[in-house]
Write an enzyme that holds these catalytic residues in place. Sequence first.
Site, mmCIF file in Angstrom:
data_model
loop_
_atom_site.group_PDB
_atom_site.id
_atom_site.type_symbol
_atom_site.label_atom_id
_atom_site.label_comp_id
_atom_site.label_asym_id
_atom_site.label_seq_id
_atom_site.Cartn_x
_atom_site.Cartn_y
_atom_site.Cartn_z
ATOM 1 C CE LYS A 139 39.269 -5.577 6.087
ATOM 2 N NZ LYS A 139 39.185 -6.897 5.728
ATOM 3 N NE ARG A 168 38.488 -5.624 -0.866
ATOM 4 C CZ ARG A 168 38.161 -4.488 0.168
ATOM 5 N NH1 ARG A 168 38.665 -4.589 1.212
ATOM 6 N NH2 ARG A 168 36.914 -3.702 0.141
HETATM 7 C C1 YH5 Z 1 38.466 -8.588 2.830
HETATM 8 O O1 YH5 Z 1 39.236 -8.621 3.817
HETATM 9 N N1 YH5 Z 1 37.219 -6.540 3.073
HETATM 10 S S1 YH5 Z 1 35.469 -4.230 2.999
HETATM 11 C C2 YH5 Z 1 37.413 -1.952 8.170
HETATM 12 C C3 YH5 Z 1 38.374 -0.887 8.186
HETATM 13 C C4 YH5 Z 1 38.994 -0.786 6.901
HETATM 14 C C5 YH5 Z 1 38.794 -1.357 5.855
HETATM 15 C C6 YH5 Z 1 38.023 -0.115 10.450
HETATM 16 N N2 YH5 Z 1 35.641 -6.609 1.561
HETATM 17 C C7 YH5 Z 1 37.256 -7.746 2.408
HETATM 18 O O2 YH5 Z 1 38.138 -2.908 3.601
HETATM 19 N N3 YH5 Z 1 36.538 -8.550 0.457
HETATM 20 C C8 YH5 Z 1 36.165 -5.933 2.529
HETATM 21 O O3 YH5 Z 1 38.809 -0.056 9.192
HETATM 22 C C9 YH5 Z 1 36.770 -7.551 1.400
HETATM 23 N N4 YH5 Z 1 38.355 -9.436 1.627
HETATM 24 C C10 YH5 Z 1 37.881 -9.543 0.514
HETATM 25 N N5 YH5 Z 1 37.741 -10.511 -0.624
HETATM 26 C C11 YH5 Z 1 35.927 -3.802 4.700
HETATM 27 C C12 YH5 Z 1 37.422 -3.213 4.796
HETATM 28 C C13 YH5 Z 1 37.706 -2.219 5.923
HETATM 29 C C14 YH5 Z 1 36.792 -2.392 6.973
#
Ligand code: YH5
Length: 276
Positions: free
Chosen positions: A216, A250
Amino acid sequence: MVFIDVVDRPLIMGVINVTPDSFSDGGVYRSAQQAIIHGKKLIDEGADILDIGGESTRPGSEPVSIEEELKRVMPVLEALVGCDVPISVDTSKPEVMRRAIETGAFIINDVNALRSPGALEAVAPAEDVSVCLMHMQGTPQNMQTGPKYQDIVSEVKLFLMQRIEAAKAAGISQQRLIIDPGFGFGKTLQHNYTLLNHLQEFTALGVPVLAGMSRKSMLGAITGNPIDQRLHESVAAALLAVIKGARIVRVHDVKATRAALAIYRASVNCGMADPA
Ligand code: YH5
């Protein structure tokens, strides 16, 4: 949660995205095939749970229809549900929740914490299914435009307490619940790191804590690395979350996370061989 309560080590949830990229014309079928292959790779790397998501919830992303989300998620769920790793489905839509549960999903992972109309009712009857309740301020479309809190830790905690109560009132027992402060979902860099610093306080709510920081922006903002080069940051964040009491992390990078957590576990056991 039936499953997490019988294991004493933190669990690794591997991320599988099924979002067709607009630059290739392979469509949904091709992205589903790629997701299935990726899921099998994550199992080989040691994932304890696989999290399948068909709707991008990255900042600014647009929602998809129920039909589109089902077309993305269901073939991947059907293909992976036979592998002996429990499957989580990342969705906020009651209809997708119902179909996922029928097909054998073990966890419903809802970034909207069952606030969509009908979501509590969709999940409640499935007594063996766990639910992750995540905090988000705003919606994926607007959540990063000026997030505001008086006190991030107490506000997120209060929200999660209220969602635990709402779930219990709807007939979802506490053992089925998992909570998540929702890193990156309506939070500034300061908010995210304040939550990470205080993560252990969330364990007081009496349900397992899940943390998702993998790749992230809160990581890239510190090191300057782009999204495809945040492995080391992601592993550090997952390890820190576990040290602060997270029971599930996760992550995209299962193999590296597993190695890091094995070292943590060895230190907890003073180097004694692992009974598990
Ligand atoms: C979470 O924290 N996150 S989807 C932006 C990124 C990289 C990855 C800018 N679903 C979570 O993974 N479910 C997502 O780079 C989730 N907890 C739970 N329970 C977003 C994501 C991501 C967003």
